[in-house]
Enzyme design. Structure first.
Site, short mmCIF file in Angstrom:
data_model
loop_
_atom_site.label_atom_id
_atom_site.label_comp_id
_atom_site.label_asym_id
_atom_site.label_seq_id
_atom_site.Cartn_x
_atom_site.Cartn_y
_atom_site.Cartn_z
N CYS A 153 1.23 -0.79 0.08
CA CYS A 153 0.15 -0.16 0.24
C CYS A 153 0.64 1.13 -0.20
O CYS A 153 0.75 2.13 -0.60
CB CYS A 153 -0.84 -0.34 1.13
N HIS B 151 -2.30 0.26 7.08
CA HIS B 151 -2.00 1.01 5.34
C HIS B 151 -1.95 2.23 4.82
O HIS B 151 -1.34 3.32 6.63
CB HIS B 151 -3.96 0.61 5.47
N ASP C 234 -8.46 5.72 -2.22
CA ASP C 234 -7.66 4.99 -1.81
C ASP C 234 -6.56 3.38 -2.91
O ASP C 234 -7.25 3.22 -3.34
CB ASP C 234 -7.82 3.75 -1.24
#
Lengths: 673, 318
Positions: free
Chosen positions: A407, A451, A467
């Site tokens: 991520c 994250h 995201d």
């Protein structure tokens, strides 16, 4: 002078075993030499017991003690603090063992053991530690009991342990009462030594490739959440942590962003109240569900909605907050805009060129965001815990070369693209998702849920969360890391991923149960601080801020039961004791006051003979009392209990006034005439 | 004199007055050993057998002989040697040519008081012949059972087991003796009197019985009826339990040993003219009764004063 009572072989064995048990968990925490020294000294003591060694002399012991002090100083550079202190204690408890020969030494050894139990709690307060230390306490108490036995007697191990267990069990209600009622202070009573907080895992305030994926395999709990209302859906569970503004081309940091006053969060849907129990991570920031409308009391809210506690979170912390999962963040200051568009000069030429192309193409900001997401979706990007090492320009190499990342790669690259395309953007780190424990309903967020995502500023909508990982791997956001990355659970992939398999369910069941137990322990035992005490006591009508009331409750709840129990025991003993025996005991006490004490094993006639020799003046009384007593207690006819009582009463009353000084009183009173 | 039965206080006093002259008389022969004489007599009236363990020459035989004379009992002495056969103790059947039948010639065991001297010099076979007779109060030879006289009392003596040429009695056989006593050397005053006085043998000749056999039997019957209160039994059981739990003792007291303590204490109480047992009585007889039944863990053998002393010091009188 009498020689002090020596310790017997079983007593030494008990002591060595008990001390070894409390020292054992420290073995990994103190330097190797301290453990080795303890072991060698304990073995020395055992060898002495077996007659194969002689105890070290005073000089040797003194030299060893000095060597230990020097060794601790050499290992730590100081002799104070948690670790040096524990190392000293471990080595010295070994020394104590080899010099333990009298019962007094052994008692000191046991007390040292009790203290070592406490030192273990400086490192960990988990349930297994608690169970282990309870066992250690039992062993220590059994040792104490072994030391208290009359010389020359020993009990079987099981009986000894049983006694210790029952003693601890009897003490536990008082311990519980003290735990619940003893006034809690807001902080620790004394400051923990500075070395008490070693590195803990968790998010950092910088982000560079590989930093978050490092957490991907960690099952450690980051925090637990209990929602007061309905839990938001999984893809809304973004737990906001540090917001990163500045990049040097490789890593991201907070930089100077977020110094403005807190922005206004406009909720666009229902708000959710919840309670967080944050595991200590050694940093100041707190996590909250994106975006906090009502931050926890006493926290500072930064300009980028990051929450800061007053001090680094070194202890498990509980706080309440309210968040809106749909919200608007309209404010953007001029300084913020500048920071949110800043890129290190000359970095990521390919990425910047690509994004500039979008800007030149005339697309509006929202379209530029879509273009970037489309890039991730359509090009063969792979979501991976083990991305290849990026040696050149990390963003360019990732976007146009490896296309494999976790991520942080996606969030970082996306933000770079946005800034180059003229859209203000920033990186937000935190956690995403979590797992609900069906046993207690808590949402558990683990380190593996760490994250990173991005936020972009759109004129009409304010800061918007984007995201990019979700564009590559929607499963990560919808179902969590395990589903997105089978490799994360590789060792058991086959079994764990088959959600219908018995093994899967069993393992999950155990995990949930263990986690619920830990949570309960955290919430109610470790987390029982001032606020919770106030809450609990308030419910039963005690105002904990009034220390007098609290003191009274403490005294009543511990003192009264203890008093009642001892009274009951006394009464039972009284009932069990024969009335003649009670009278005779009173007679013996009176004689003891006159200097002739009956030994417990002394038979009545023998005692009477001895007492008469010592107190010839009382020989007649002694003989008649003893005669009456043995008649009541041993003769078939039963004897005359009342006469015995009368004789004893008279004698005891007369004995209260010591001879000599009592003459006047006696002559003056008519009572004794 | 009216027949004496029961344990009414008056009867008990009569019994004490009967037994006291025995002690006095024997004390005149065996000098300075009042305690041992009393214990021996207590052992006898408790229907137990007595083992005296001591070096030669301290008056073991004299004590046995004097007791026999004072109580008017028939007396035999058997000197145990390594070649002693069971028949030498029990008796033998001899073919009588004239009658054409076997005729039994009773051995020395057929006496009311038997002195088995140096019992640990004999082989286990001869020892067991004696010990079986002691236990059963009868002798069975060639299919015929012959009862032993009443009362029947054995005083065995043995040399300390470390002496050469001994077969120490095994623990199970030691258990047959109610008491095991040591005489010990006399104190200087008693010894001086012994040197000065008449020959012991002559004195023995001149002794007259001061108690009839019937009286002795009545006393023996009265012993088990001496009252032992609950409190006393508590004490007795505490002693037994302590002996079983103490790590210093190799094995605890058996129920038989506990009963032996009780009987001896009852006899002791009777001799003191009491119709009930006191802890004092238990304490008085305990060393004699359990000394040879207790083995300390770090003990080499032989009867010991240490075991009973630990017991007495370790158990509170309830």
């Amino acid at each position: 002078m009498n020689a002090p009572p020596r310790v017997s072989t079983p007593q030494v064995l008990w002591l060595v075993g008990a001390i070894a048990m409390v020292v054992l968990p420290h073995a990994g925490r103190v330097p190797l030499w301290a453990t080795a020294l303890f072991l060698a000294l304990a073995l020395w003591r055992l060898a002495e017991l077996a007659g194969r060694a002689t105890p070290p002399g005073r000089a040797v012991r003194l030299a060893l003690a000095l060597a230990v002090a020097v060794g601790v100083y050499a290992s730590y550079g100081q002799v104070f603090g948690r670790n040096p202190g524990v190392a000293l204690l471990v080595a010295f408890s070994g020394l104590k063992l080899v010099e333990t020969h009298s019962r007094r030494d052994a008692f000191v050894g046991v007390l040292l053991g009790y203290f070592l139990v406490v030192t273990n709690l400086l490192y960990t307060q988990s349930i297994p530690t608690g169970l282990y230390l309870t066992a250690a306490l039992t062993l220590l108490t059994a040792t104490l009991a072994a030391l208290a036995l009359p010389p020359g007697t020993a009990w079987p191990v099981r009986r000894q342990l049983g006694l210790a267990g029952s003693l601890l069990l009897q003490a536990s209600p008082v311990a519980v009462a003290l735990f619940v009622l003893f006034p809690r202070l807001p902080g620790p009573l004394w400051a923990l030594p500075s070395d008490a907080h070693s590195a803990r895992s968790g998010l950092d305030d910088t982000m560079s490739p590989g930093l978050i994926s490092r957490l991907g395999l960690s099952d450690e709990v980051a925090f637990r959440v209990r929602f007061s209302g309905a839990q938001p859906s999984r893809d809304e569970l973004y737990w906001r942590g540090p917001v990163l503004w500045t990049t040097d081309g490789r890593s991201w940091s907070a930089g100077e962003g977020g110094q403005e006053s807190p922005p206004q969060v406009l909720a666009e849907g229902p708000t959710t109240g919840y309670q967080m129990t944050l595991e200590p991570h050694g940093r100041r920031w707190l996590y909250a569900l994106d975006a906090p409308v009502e931050p926890p009391p006493g926290t500072q809210v930064r300009g980028d909605l990051q929450l800061l506690a007053a001090a680094p979170v070194r202890q498990r912390m509980r706080y309440e907050a309210t968040s809106a999962t749909r919200y608007r963040l309209p404010a953007l200051g001029e300084r913020q805009r500048r920071l949110a568009l800043e890129l290190p000069p000359g970095a990521h030429p390919d990425a910047v060129a690509l994004a500039r192309g979008w800007l030149a193409g005339g697309a509006d900001p929202e379209a530029r965001v879509t273009r970037a997401l489309l890039l991730f979706r359509e090009q063969p990007f792979v979501y991976s815990l083990n991305p290849p090492l990026l040696l050149g320009d990390p963003v360019d190499e990732f976007l146009f070369g490896s296309r494999k990342g976790f991520c942080e790669h996606y969030a970082g690259a996306f933000t770079v693209l946005m800034r180059a395309a003229g859209v203000p953007a920033r990186v937000v780190t935190g956690y995403q998702g979590g797992e609900v424990n069906p046993l207690d309903g808590y949402l558990v967020v683990r380190q593996r849920d760490a994250h990173a995502w991005a936020e972009v500023w759109l004129e009409e909508r304010g800061w918007v969360r984007v995201d990019p990982t979700g564009a590559v791997s929607p499963a990560r956001v919808e179902r969590g890391l395990d589903a997105a990355l089978p490799e994360a659970v590789a060792p058991f992939a086959g079994l764990l991923l088959d959600e219908d398999s018995g093994v899967y369910r069993l393992l999950h069941g155990i995990r949930h149960g263990w986690d619920a137990a830990n949570n309960w322990w955290n919430q109610w035992v470790l987390g029982y601080e001032q606020r919770r005490q106030r809450e609990l006591l308030g419910r039963v009508g005690i105002d904990p801020s009034d220390w007098r009331r609290l003191g009274t409750a403490l005294a009543l709840l511990t003192g009264v039961p203890l008093l009642v129990v001892s009274l009951l025991l006394h009464l039972r003993r009284g009932r069990r004791l024969d009335p003649a025996r009670r009278a005779y005991d009173r007679f013996c006490r009176a004689l003891a006051r006159r200097g002739v004490a009956r030994a417990p094993a002394e038979a009545p006639l023998a005692f009477a003979r001895r007492a008469s020799r010592s107190l010839p003046a009382e020989a007649g009384t002694i003989e008649s009392v003893t005669g009456a007593y043995v008649a009541v207690r041993y003769a078939p006819s039963g004897g005359d209990l009342e006469r015995l009582r009368l004789l004893v009463r008279t004698f005891a009353a007369a004995s209260r006034w010591p001879r000599g000084q009592s003459r006047g009183t006696r002559a003056g009173g008519t009572r004794f005439d | 004199m009216p027949p004496i039965t029961g344990t009414a206080p008056a009867t008990v006093t009569i019994m004490r007055d009967l037994l006291e002259p025995v002690v006095t008389q024997v004390s005149r022969i065996v000098l300075g050993k009042g305690e041992v004489i009393r214990l021996s007599l207590a052992c006898l009236i408790a229907r137990g057998h007595l083992l005296i363990e001591d070096v030669p020459g301290v008056g073991k035989t004299t004590l046995a002989h004097a007791l026999a004379r004072s109580l008017g009992l028939s007396f035999h002495r058997v000197q145990f040697t390594s070649d002693l056969l069971p028949a030498d103790v029990l008796g033998v059947s001899v073919y009588d040519r004239q009658t054409g039948r076997f005729e039994f010639h009773p051995g020395p065991i057929f006496a009311q008081l038997v002195l088995a001297d140096e019992v640990n010099r004999a082989t286990p076979k001869a020892q067991s012949a004696l010990l079986e007779a002691m236990e059963e109060h009868q002798v069975t030879l060639e299919g015929t059972t012959r009862p032993l006289p009443e009362p029947f009392f054995v005083i065995a003596t043995q040399n300390p087991s470390h002496q050469v040429g001994t077969f120490p009695l095994p623990e199970s056989q030691l258990d047959r003796f109610l008491m095991c006593l040591q005489l010990g050397y006399p104190d200087p005053a008693a010894e001086r009197e012994l040197f000065r006085g008449q020959d012991r043998r002559e004195l023995l000749e001149g002794m007259a019985p001061c108690l009839g056999v019937e009286d002795l039997l009545a006393v023996q019957r009265a012993v088990p009826r001496v009252h032992a209160s609950e409190a006393l039994l508590d004490y007795l059981q505490a002693l037994v339990r302590f002996s079983r739990e103490s790590p210093e003792l190799r094995s605890g007291l058996s129920p038989r040993a506990g009963l032996a303590v009780l009987r001896a204490a009852q006899a002791w109480a009777l001799m003191a003219g009491r119709d009930h047992v006191l802890p004092d009585d238990v304490q008085a007889v305990l060393p004699g009764v359990v000394g040879h039944r207790l083995r300390l863990v770090d003990d080499s053998g032989g009867s010991s004063r240490e075991g009973p002393a630990r017991l007495l010091a370790g158990v509170p009188v309830p």
